[in-house]
Design a protein around this motif. Structure first.
Motif, PDB file in Angstrom:
ATOM      1  N   UNK A  17       1.148  -1.296   0.235  1.00 21.03           N
ATOM      2  CA  UNK A  17       0.428  -0.297  -0.229  1.00 21.03           C
ATOM      3  C   UNK A  17       1.093   1.644   0.084  1.00 21.03           C
ATOM      4  N   UNK A  18       2.166   1.093   0.871  1.00 23.27           N
ATOM      5  CA  UNK A  18       3.091   2.483   0.849  1.00 23.27           C
ATOM      6  C   UNK A  18       3.457   2.572  -0.579  1.00 23.27           C
ATOM      7  N   UNK A  19       3.976   1.761  -1.103  1.00 24.31           N
ATOM      8  CA  UNK A  19       4.646   1.762  -2.519  1.00 24.31           C
ATOM      9  C   UNK A  19       3.583   2.328  -3.570  1.00 24.31           C
ATOM     10  N   UNK A  20       2.573   1.399  -3.323  1.00 20.62           N
ATOM     11  CA  UNK A  20       1.571   2.009  -4.143  1.00 20.62           C
ATOM     12  C   UNK A  20       1.235   3.913  -4.002  1.00 20.62           C
ATOM     13  N   UNK A  21       1.173   4.468  -2.782  1.00 23.22           N
ATOM     14  CA  UNK A  21       1.020   5.892  -3.111  1.00 23.22           C
ATOM     15  C   UNK A  21       2.288   6.870  -2.854  1.00 23.22           C
ATOM     16  N   UNK A  22       3.717   5.483  -3.024  1.00 23.10           N
ATOM     17  CA  UNK A  22       4.916   6.557  -3.542  1.00 23.10           C
ATOM     18  C   UNK A  22       5.052   6.916  -4.717  1.00 23.10           C
ATOM     19  N   UNK A  23       4.881   6.080  -5.521  1.00 26.13           N
ATOM     20  CA  UNK A  23       4.571   6.249  -6.880  1.00 26.13           C
ATOM     21  C   UNK A  23       3.888   6.531  -7.273  1.00 26.13           C
ATOM     22  N   UNK A  24       1.958   6.774  -7.100  1.00 26.66           N
ATOM     23  CA  UNK A  24       1.452   7.797  -6.928  1.00 26.66           C
ATOM     24  C   UNK A  24       1.767   8.689  -7.337  1.00 26.66           C
ATOM     25  N   UNK A  25       2.754   9.278  -6.318  1.00 26.53           N
ATOM     26  CA  UNK A  25       2.781  10.473  -5.766  1.00 26.53           C
ATOM     27  C   UNK A  25       3.665  11.284  -6.935  1.00 26.53           C
ATOM     28  N   UNK A  26       4.347   9.772  -7.683  1.00 25.37           N
ATOM     29  CA  UNK A  26       5.724  10.562  -8.140  1.00 25.37           C
ATOM     30  C   UNK A  26       4.842  10.018 -10.190  1.00 25.37           C
ATOM     31  N   UNK A  27       3.119  10.179 -10.338  1.00 25.77           N
ATOM     32  CA  UNK A  27       2.878   9.954 -11.282  1.00 25.77           C
ATOM     33  C   UNK A  27       2.882   8.709 -12.142  1.00 25.77           C
ATOM     34  N   UNK A  28       3.489   7.266 -10.922  1.00 21.14           N
ATOM     35  CA  UNK A  28       2.637   5.990 -11.723  1.00 21.14           C
ATOM     36  C   UNK A  28       1.918   5.420 -10.876  1.00 21.14           C
ATOM     37  N   UNK A  29       0.995   4.871 -11.950  1.00 18.02           N
ATOM     38  CA  UNK A  29      -0.274   4.389 -11.840  1.00 18.02           C
ATOM     39  C   UNK A  29      -0.594   3.425 -11.024  1.00 18.02           C
ATOM     40  N   UNK A  30      -0.578   2.079 -10.298  1.00 21.15           N
ATOM     41  CA  UNK A  30      -0.155   0.509  -9.998  1.00 21.15           C
ATOM     42  C   UNK A  30      -1.787   0.383  -9.263  1.00 21.15           C
ATOM     43  N   UNK A  31      -2.068  -0.687  -8.826  1.00 21.79           N
ATOM     44  CA  UNK A  31      -3.553  -1.081  -8.662  1.00 21.79           C
ATOM     45  C   UNK A  31      -2.676  -2.716  -7.818  1.00 21.79           C
ATOM     46  N   UNK A  32      -3.642  -3.169  -6.842  1.00 19.51           N
ATOM     47  CA  UNK A  32      -3.671  -4.146  -5.992  1.00 19.51           C
ATOM     48  C   UNK A  32      -3.480  -5.287  -7.732  1.00 19.51           C
ATOM     49  N   UNK A  33      -3.287  -6.606  -6.706  1.00 13.67           N
ATOM     50  CA  UNK A  33      -2.539  -7.714  -7.747  1.00 13.67           C
ATOM     51  C   UNK A  33      -3.952  -8.051  -8.276  1.00 13.67           C
ATOM     52  N   UNK A  34      -4.759  -9.034  -6.578  1.00 14.23           N
ATOM     53  CA  UNK A  34      -6.149  -9.067  -7.758  1.00 14.23           C
ATOM     54  C   UNK A  34      -7.173  -9.397  -6.074  1.00 14.23           C
ATOM     55  N   UNK A  35      -8.506  -9.659  -5.945  1.00 16.93           N
ATOM     56  CA  UNK A  35      -8.987 -10.244  -5.458  1.00 16.93           C
ATOM     57  C   UNK A  35      -9.756 -11.644  -5.546  1.00 16.93           C
ATOM     58  N   UNK A  36      -9.228 -12.732  -4.382  1.00 18.84           N
ATOM     59  CA  UNK A  36      -9.884 -13.755  -4.493  1.00 18.84           C
ATOM     60  C   UNK A  36     -10.243 -13.804  -4.987  1.00 18.84           C
ATOM     61  N   UNK A  37     -11.216 -15.064  -6.230  1.00 23.06           N
ATOM     62  CA  UNK A  37     -12.606 -15.533  -6.193  1.00 23.06           C
ATOM     63  C   UNK A  37     -12.939 -15.939  -4.910  1.00 23.06           C
ATOM     64  N   UNK A  38     -13.387 -16.490  -4.621  1.00 27.73           N
ATOM     65  CA  UNK A  38     -13.563 -16.903  -3.233  1.00 27.73           C
ATOM     66  C   UNK A  38     -13.669 -15.977  -2.059  1.00 27.73           C
ATOM     67  N   UNK A  39     -13.668 -14.864  -2.300  1.00 25.39           N
ATOM     68  CA  UNK A  39     -13.787 -14.294  -1.122  1.00 25.39           C
ATOM     69  C   UNK A  39     -14.700 -12.808  -1.946  1.00 25.39           C
ATOM     70  N   UNK A  40     -15.215 -13.623  -2.939  1.00 26.44           N
ATOM     71  CA  UNK A  40     -16.084 -12.712  -3.546  1.00 26.44           C
ATOM     72  C   UNK A  40     -17.709 -12.731  -2.994  1.00 26.44           C
ATOM     73  N   UNK A  41     -18.216 -11.961  -3.215  1.00 23.68           N
ATOM     74  CA  UNK A  41     -19.706 -12.420  -2.416  1.00 23.68           C
ATOM     75  C   UNK A  41     -20.498 -13.700  -3.090  1.00 23.68           C
ATOM     76  N   UNK A  42     -20.637 -13.537  -4.758  1.00 21.83           N
ATOM     77  CA  UNK A  42     -21.066 -14.201  -4.803  1.00 21.83           C
ATOM     78  C   UNK A  42     -20.687 -16.261  -4.613  1.00 21.83           C
ATOM     79  N   UNK A  43     -19.468 -16.459  -3.782  1.00 24.62           N
ATOM     80  CA  UNK A  43     -18.206 -17.260  -4.244  1.00 24.62           C
ATOM     81  C   UNK A  43     -18.247 -17.668  -2.945  1.00 24.62           C
ATOM     82  N   UNK A  44     -18.797 -16.574  -2.210  1.00 26.25           N
ATOM     83  CA  UNK A  44     -17.896 -16.734   0.092  1.00 26.25           C
ATOM     84  C   UNK A  44     -18.227 -17.374   0.292  1.00 26.25           C
TER      85      UNK A  44
END
Length: 93
Positions: A17-44
């Motif tokens: 999270x800190x790396x993502x924020x620090x990169x964003x401050x420098x104009x480099x966009x990122x996003x978290x890897x993925x959300x595990x399918x088994x934790x999503x509402x249709x499958x949880x």
């Protein structure tokens, strides 16, 4: 299609999270890897009923970060992103 990295906070010196924020401050966009399918509402509910545990999947979801990629990306842009990630690590040590 995607270029993903994992961040070990104890050896890198900052969290994903800190790396993502620090990169964003420098104009480099990122996003978290993925959300595990088994934790999503249709499958949880079914995953919980079955007692499904996917610790490796859940861990990757916590520490993975997608870096910018696109067809027109230049070597200079790649070098900038990599250099920034490296310099932020050195600052964190």
């Amino acid at each position: 299609w995607l270029y993903c990295i994992t961040i070990d906070e104890s050896s890198y010196g900052r969290s994903r999270e800190r790396l993502g924020l620090d990169l964003a401050k420098r104009g480099i966009e990122t996003r978290p890897f993925f959300i595990p399918l088994h934790t999503l509402p249709p499958y949880r509910e079914e995953a919980e009923r079955r007692g499904t545990r996917l610790p490796h999947t859940e861990r990757l979801a916590q520490i993975g970060l997608n870096l910018p990629t696109y067809a027109g990306m230049t070597e200079e842009q790649v070098a900038l992103i990599c250099g920034t990630i490296k310099s932020l690590r050195l600052q964190g040590l």
